[in-house]
Design a protein around this motif. Structure first.
Motif, PDB file in Angstrom:
ATOM      1  N   ASP A 165       0.813  -1.220   0.000  1.00 17.35           N
ATOM      2  CA  ASP A 165       0.000   0.000   0.000  1.00 17.35           C
ATOM      3  C   ASP A 165       0.845   1.268   0.000  1.00 17.35           C
ATOM      4  N   THR A 168       1.894   1.555  -3.985  1.00 19.54           N
ATOM      5  CA  THR A 168       1.016   1.291  -5.131  1.00 19.54           C
ATOM      6  C   THR A 168      -0.284   2.081  -5.070  1.00 19.54           C
ATOM      7  N   GLN A 169      -0.300   3.193  -4.346  1.00 22.13           N
ATOM      8  CA  GLN A 169      -1.460   4.071  -4.348  1.00 22.13           C
ATOM      9  C   GLN A 169      -1.361   4.981  -5.566  1.00 22.13           C
ATOM     10  N   ASN A 196      -3.545  -6.291  -6.916  1.00 23.70           N
ATOM     11  CA  ASN A 196      -4.193  -5.488  -5.881  1.00 23.70           C
ATOM     12  C   ASN A 196      -3.812  -4.010  -5.941  1.00 23.70           C
ATOM     13  N   SER A 198      -3.839  -0.129  -6.898  1.00 20.53           N
ATOM     14  CA  SER A 198      -4.965   0.760  -7.188  1.00 20.53           C
ATOM     15  C   SER A 198      -4.811   1.486  -8.513  1.00 20.53           C
TER      16      SER A 198
END
Length: 336
Positions: A165, A168-169, A196, A198
């Motif tokens: 997270d 990879t936002q 997964n 975004s």
């Protein structure tokens, strides 16, 4: 200052402890006050010892400061195989997360603030050198540096799996070696992280690394695109670009590095502009933009996206909304 206070304290202690003799003049004609130190010799010797130790400590601090200043002025030592072994060994127990830096790639219209298109994450080689190999230039030997980056690829892929997270936002890009794309760590990344994410994930490959492994690149490219990755080739060399068939490369994006010579030397500028004719402007990113001159030159060649400290400074002056990433930098124009 502390030494001067000790001297004053010592004199006061002498005045309070030792019997004073008659005042008089010394051989040089200076007025002095005499004391008989035989009354308390240990006190005098103790104070002399403290003064001596303080002087040694002061000299040591001054020499250390001098040595640091001299080292700061020395050029970094080139990396060697032995130094690389030490660095790789240190990396086994080193947390590289504090060494990760990020920088936006931005679209820049003729007017208005830069708009972030995606964010590149990378290991700062300057911070790595400071943390693990101070005084060593880890980029001085291309072959050894490439071996170092392969190890960093593995560590970074592990970090991506542990904390996806964080990286990879929105649309993000990561630098990889060609050899890394065939590793187990990269395939785990494809299975666990990519589905997964975004936003889009961009894999940045070095231009010369791709040319050296062209057969592997052409075999892997369809596979990477099927898995939803975008492919970016970085560090394009303008002298080589007219010799390259970009239809065969078929990357989504390309990065070319700005150099001051392109703005100062007419011959260099002509070479730069001719090289850019090989790539559609909406698939090219001009990097290392440290002045408005780079942006102006890029715009004259039809380039729409930029990266560098000058772009960072422009973005930092604007509202937070300009930091929101967009996914409009991935067109599929046909080469003419």
């Amino acid at each position: 200052a502390s030494l001067r206070l000790k001297v004053n304290s010592f004199i006061m202690e002498l005045e309070n402890t030792l019997p004073s003799q008659a005042d008089g003049m010394n051989a040089q004609g200076t007025f002095v006050e005499l004391y008989d130190i035989s009354a308390t010799p240990n006190l005098f010797l103790k104070c002399c010892q403290e003064f001596y130790e303080d002087a040694l400590e002061l000299e040591e601090r001054q020499n250390l400061k001098k040595n640091r200043a001299e080292k700061a002025n020395l050029p970094p030592a080139p990396i060697t195989g032995q130094l690389l072994d030490r660095i790789l060994n240190s990396l086994k127990s080193c947390d590289i997360s504090p060494l990760i830096r990020r920088q936006n790639v931005c679209a820049m219209s003729n007017e208005g603030a830069p708009k972030s298109l995606f964010r590149e994450y990378f290991v700062s080689m300057l911070e790595l050198s400071r943390a693990i190999a101070p005084g060593v230039s880890v980029t001085s030997n291309t072959g050894l540096f490439r071996e170092l980056t392969r190890t960093l690829d593995r560590r970074f892929l592990k970090l991506l799996q542990e904390d996806p997270d964080r990286f990879t936002q929105g649309t993000s890009s990561f630098n990889m070696n060609m050899s890394t794309l065939k590793s187990n760590g990269f395939h785990q990344f494809l299975e666990e992280v990519v589905p997964n994410a975004s936003g889009n994930i961009v894999v940045e490959l070095d231009f010369l690394d791709v040319l050296e492994h062209m057969q592997d690149y052409q075999a892997l490219l369809p596979f990477l695109k099927r898995r939803g990755l975008k492919v970016l080739l970085e560090n394009l060399r303008p002298p080589l670009m007219p010799l390259v068939d970009f239809k065969r490369l078929d990357a989504d994006l390309y990065k070319i590095r700005w150099q001051q010579a392109y703005g100062q030397n007419p011959a260099q500028r002509s070479m730069f502009l001719r090289a850019l004719d090989q790539i559609p402007g909406n698939r090219c990113i001009l990097t290392h933009c440290d002045s408005s001159q780079a942006i102006q030159a890029g715009r004259s060649a039809g380039i729409q996206a930029y990266q560098g400290f000058y772009v960072d400074s422009l973005q930092n002056r604007t509202s937070p909304s300009s930091n929101q990433t967009e996914d409009s930098l991935f067109p599929t124009p046909a080469f003419s």
